[in-house]
Design a protein around this motif. Sequence first.
Motif, PDB file in Angstrom:
ATOM      1  N   GLY A 266      -2.123  -3.381  -4.498  1.00 30.63           N
ATOM      2  CA  GLY A 266      -2.399  -3.243  -3.164  1.00 30.63           C
ATOM      3  C   GLY A 266      -1.416  -3.854  -2.402  1.00 30.63           C
ATOM      4  N   PHE A 267      -0.459  -4.366  -2.998  1.00 33.33           N
ATOM      5  CA  PHE A 267       1.107  -4.934  -2.668  1.00 33.33           C
ATOM      6  C   PHE A 267       2.228  -3.756  -3.069  1.00 33.33           C
ATOM      7  CE2 PHE A 267      -1.003  -8.117  -0.369  1.00 33.33           C
ATOM      8  CZ  PHE A 267      -0.317  -8.633   0.443  1.00 33.33           C
ATOM      9  N   GLY A 268       3.309  -3.599  -2.263  1.00 38.33           N
ATOM     10  CA  GLY A 268       4.327  -3.079  -2.682  1.00 38.33           C
ATOM     11  C   GLY A 268       4.176  -1.521  -2.633  1.00 38.33           C
ATOM     12  N   HIS A 269       5.419  -0.808  -2.671  1.00 42.47           N
ATOM     13  CA  HIS A 269       5.446   0.574  -2.466  1.00 42.47           C
ATOM     14  C   HIS A 269       6.841   1.104  -2.935  1.00 42.47           C
ATOM     15  CE1 HIS A 269       4.996   4.767  -1.225  1.00 42.47           C
ATOM     16  NE2 HIS A 269       3.562   4.649  -1.305  1.00 42.47           N
ATOM     17  N   ARG A 270       7.049   2.186  -3.587  1.00 50.02           N
ATOM     18  CA  ARG A 270       8.131   2.579  -3.741  1.00 50.02           C
ATOM     19  C   ARG A 270       8.999   2.941  -2.552  1.00 50.02           C
ATOM     20  NH1 ARG A 270      10.509   5.625  -8.102  1.00 50.02           N
ATOM     21  NH2 ARG A 270      10.021   3.828  -9.325  1.00 50.02           N
ATOM     22  N   VAL A 271       8.402   3.422  -1.818  1.00 56.83           N
ATOM     23  CA  VAL A 271       9.185   4.020  -0.444  1.00 56.83           C
ATOM     24  C   VAL A 271       9.124   3.058   0.492  1.00 56.83           C
ATOM     25  CG1 VAL A 271       9.507   6.010   0.998  1.00 56.83           C
ATOM     26  CG2 VAL A 271       8.638   6.579  -1.270  1.00 56.83           C
ATOM     27  N   TYR A 272       7.926   2.370   1.009  1.00 52.64           N
ATOM     28  CA  TYR A 272       7.804   1.612   1.954  1.00 52.64           C
ATOM     29  C   TYR A 272       8.629   0.258   1.557  1.00 52.64           C
ATOM     30  CZ  TYR A 272       4.573   5.169   3.919  1.00 52.64           C
ATOM     31  OH  TYR A 272       4.126   6.238   4.586  1.00 52.64           O
ATOM     32  N   LYS A 273       9.368  -0.102   2.526  1.00 48.91           N
ATOM     33  CA  LYS A 273       9.937  -1.529   2.474  1.00 48.91           C
ATOM     34  C   LYS A 273       9.402  -2.154   3.708  1.00 48.91           C
ATOM     35  CE  LYS A 273      11.211  -0.540  -1.628  1.00 48.91           C
ATOM     36  NZ  LYS A 273      10.098  -0.704  -2.776  1.00 48.91           N
ATOM     37  N   ASN A 274       8.508  -1.870   4.460  1.00 55.89           N
ATOM     38  CA  ASN A 274       8.208  -2.416   5.512  1.00 55.89           C
ATOM     39  C   ASN A 274       6.474  -2.322   5.347  1.00 55.89           C
ATOM     40  OD1 ASN A 274       7.735  -2.751   8.196  1.00 55.89           O
ATOM     41  ND2 ASN A 274       9.680  -1.841   8.676  1.00 55.89           N
ATOM     42  N   PHE A 275       5.965  -2.587   6.350  1.00 55.01           N
ATOM     43  CA  PHE A 275       4.434  -2.286   6.494  1.00 55.01           C
ATOM     44  C   PHE A 275       3.966  -0.942   6.256  1.00 55.01           C
ATOM     45  CE2 PHE A 275       1.647  -6.062   7.117  1.00 55.01           C
ATOM     46  CZ  PHE A 275       0.416  -5.613   7.176  1.00 55.01           C
ATOM     47  N   ASP A 276       3.209  -0.707   5.237  1.00 55.94           N
ATOM     48  CA  ASP A 276       2.768   0.819   5.201  1.00 55.94           C
ATOM     49  C   ASP A 276       2.102   1.257   6.438  1.00 55.94           C
ATOM     50  OD1 ASP A 276       0.998   2.951   4.585  1.00 55.94           O
ATOM     51  OD2 ASP A 276       0.741   2.227   2.589  1.00 55.94           O
ATOM     52  N   LEU A 322       7.697  -6.852  -0.088  1.00 63.07           N
ATOM     53  CA  LEU A 322       6.473  -6.163  -0.673  1.00 63.07           C
ATOM     54  C   LEU A 322       5.362  -6.402   0.456  1.00 63.07           C
ATOM     55  CD1 LEU A 322       6.664  -7.835  -4.290  1.00 63.07           C
ATOM     56  CD2 LEU A 322       6.913  -5.432  -3.610  1.00 63.07           C
ATOM     57  N   PHE A 323       4.984  -5.226   0.921  1.00 62.34           N
ATOM     58  CA  PHE A 323       3.874  -5.625   2.055  1.00 62.34           C
ATOM     59  C   PHE A 323       2.706  -5.038   1.626  1.00 62.34           C
ATOM     60  CE2 PHE A 323       7.814  -5.725   4.137  1.00 62.34           C
ATOM     61  CZ  PHE A 323       7.833  -6.365   5.128  1.00 62.34           C
ATOM     62  N   PRO A 324       1.459  -5.119   2.213  1.00 64.53           N
ATOM     63  CA  PRO A 324       0.139  -4.428   1.784  1.00 64.53           C
ATOM     64  C   PRO A 324       0.348  -3.084   1.934  1.00 64.53           C
ATOM     65  CG  PRO A 324      -0.197  -6.335   3.341  1.00 64.53           C
ATOM     66  CD  PRO A 324       1.251  -5.787   3.263  1.00 64.53           C
ATOM     67  N   ASN A 325      -0.119  -2.171   0.867  1.00 65.93           N
ATOM     68  CA  ASN A 325      -0.245  -0.806   1.237  1.00 65.93           C
ATOM     69  C   ASN A 325      -1.780  -0.289   1.490  1.00 65.93           C
ATOM     70  OD1 ASN A 325      -1.634  -0.452  -1.293  1.00 65.93           O
ATOM     71  ND2 ASN A 325       0.341  -0.843  -2.378  1.00 65.93           N
ATOM     72  N   VAL A 326      -1.756   0.920   1.690  1.00 67.52           N
ATOM     73  CA  VAL A 326      -3.067   1.526   2.094  1.00 67.52           C
ATOM     74  C   VAL A 326      -4.172   1.050   1.171  1.00 67.52           C
ATOM     75  CG1 VAL A 326      -2.669   3.851   0.601  1.00 67.52           C
ATOM     76  CG2 VAL A 326      -4.019   3.588   2.970  1.00 67.52           C
ATOM     77  N   ASP A 327      -3.909   0.932  -0.100  1.00 66.33           N
ATOM     78  CA  ASP A 327      -5.092   0.662  -0.887  1.00 66.33           C
ATOM     79  C   ASP A 327      -5.484  -0.847  -0.731  1.00 66.33           C
ATOM     80  OD1 ASP A 327      -5.129   3.027  -2.206  1.00 66.33           O
ATOM     81  OD2 ASP A 327      -3.467   2.757  -3.518  1.00 66.33           O
ATOM     82  N   PHE A 328      -4.798  -1.422  -0.131  1.00 68.73           N
ATOM     83  CA  PHE A 328      -5.062  -2.979  -0.078  1.00 68.73           C
ATOM     84  C   PHE A 328      -6.588  -3.057   0.994  1.00 68.73           C
ATOM     85  CE2 PHE A 328      -5.241  -7.506   1.635  1.00 68.73           C
ATOM     86  CZ  PHE A 328      -5.067  -8.005   0.522  1.00 68.73           C
ATOM     87  N   TYR A 329      -6.615  -2.206   1.862  1.00 68.34           N
ATOM     88  CA  TYR A 329      -7.785  -2.180   2.990  1.00 68.34           C
ATOM     89  C   TYR A 329      -8.679  -1.241   2.675  1.00 68.34           C
ATOM     90  CZ  TYR A 329      -4.156  -5.063   5.145  1.00 68.34           C
ATOM     91  OH  TYR A 329      -3.258  -6.262   5.455  1.00 68.34           O
TER      92      TYR A 329
END
Length: 392
Positions: A266-276, A322-329
């Motif tokens: 639930g952390f990190g994303h290939r494209v988002y380098k900011n809050f998802d 590395l920010f929380p992504n959609v799957d974290f919540y």
Amino acid sequence: AGVFTYDPGFTSTASCDSTITFIDGDEGILTHRGYPIGELAEKSHYLEVCYLLLYGELPSPTQLEDFESRVTNHTMLHEQMMNFFRGFRRDAHPMAVMVGVVGAMSAFYHDSTDINDEWQREVASIRLIAKMPTIAAMAYKYTIGQPFVYPRNDLDYASNFLRMCFAVPAEDYVVDPILSRAMDRIFTLHADHEQNASTSTVRLASSSGANPFACIAAGIACLWGPAHGGANQACLEMLKEIGTPDRIPEFIARAKDKNDPFRLMGFGHRVYKNFDPRATVMKQSADEVLELLGVENNPILQVAKELEKQALEDPYFADKKLFPNVDFYSGIILEAMGFPTSMFTPIFALARTVGWISQWKEQLNDPQLKIGRPRQLYQGADVRSYVDIEKR
Ligand code: CMC
């Protein structure tokens, strides 16, 4: 021989032109057909977003009514498909059932498999969007040993899905409108995300001329992995494993340890380098749902909140953006709603179906369409002569 650009993971390769979804990962921006995801999540609803993704514009009231009634007309599954479900072991993962059942749709609905016929393409699109909640709910009911609940066409898309999952025949089941709204929002936030692994898989499968049901089954298979759609299940399992806030530092230390394969799910994303941007809406939705259900003090949620705080303050996560992504919540909401973790990825799959189909349709209309055929940098043996087995 030839000279190829080496780009493992396609981090700098654009595979197509598209007018559907735009992402600016540094700024944390996501738009569908130009409309920001935050506005769509707040003011629109899933089926309207489906229309927007499929046809490029927001519908007029009559267009929306017509689209909703077409989707509603196709929610039933052919009765023979029930036999297909019954072929699976009773404890099968619902994603395994979905890969199989959606692939099998090409055998049941072969009157909508001709990709050169525009009408058939349209029917296949509507069928997939309409039947996916029924398939996901039936996969769930099958794996918990309860009878299937048939779709009820007087309900909206999200309420119908909740009812098919949670109603027990012979008992009244009334869908709470706040939960239905939260479900609809989860669908909306997952509807499309440009050329992610599963969407690229759908496009690659389709580039050979494969039928839409086969292509979507390929997308579902790809989505299953824990680095992609499977992250929501993996994230909740991780939160449960952590168990209490005092164990968080141990797991953060593991995530930072390069000799340990563990990652914070639930952390990190290939494209988002900011809050998802989807995570921002999802977080708000999680607060609402948990308050409604009176479970704000749920221990999993306490762990999630504390983990988020500690990770965001940690220089490792900050430096690597590395920010929380959609799957974290999303997993927290689904858990609170009563879904088992094994249903999290099927829900992602059903919501993403419209994105896959919109991309598939766009690709088929692309005059530049070619079969997808990457090359490789061969690192193996030079040409050599065969050695007879007795001489080896
Ligand atoms: N925990 C700890 N370290 C991480 C994490 C994480 N969750 N994610 C990335 N890193 C580190 C990684 O070890 C690497 O470090 P280094 O540069 O020192 O080798 C660096 O950050 C970059 O990671 P990467 O694997 O090269 O980045 P990627 O773009 O290939 O991977 C990702 C993106 C989403 C697969 C990855 O961040 C990850 O595995 N996250 C956890 C799984 C997850 O939540 N997936 C859901 C994605 S959002 C929903 C969807 O689209 O399906």
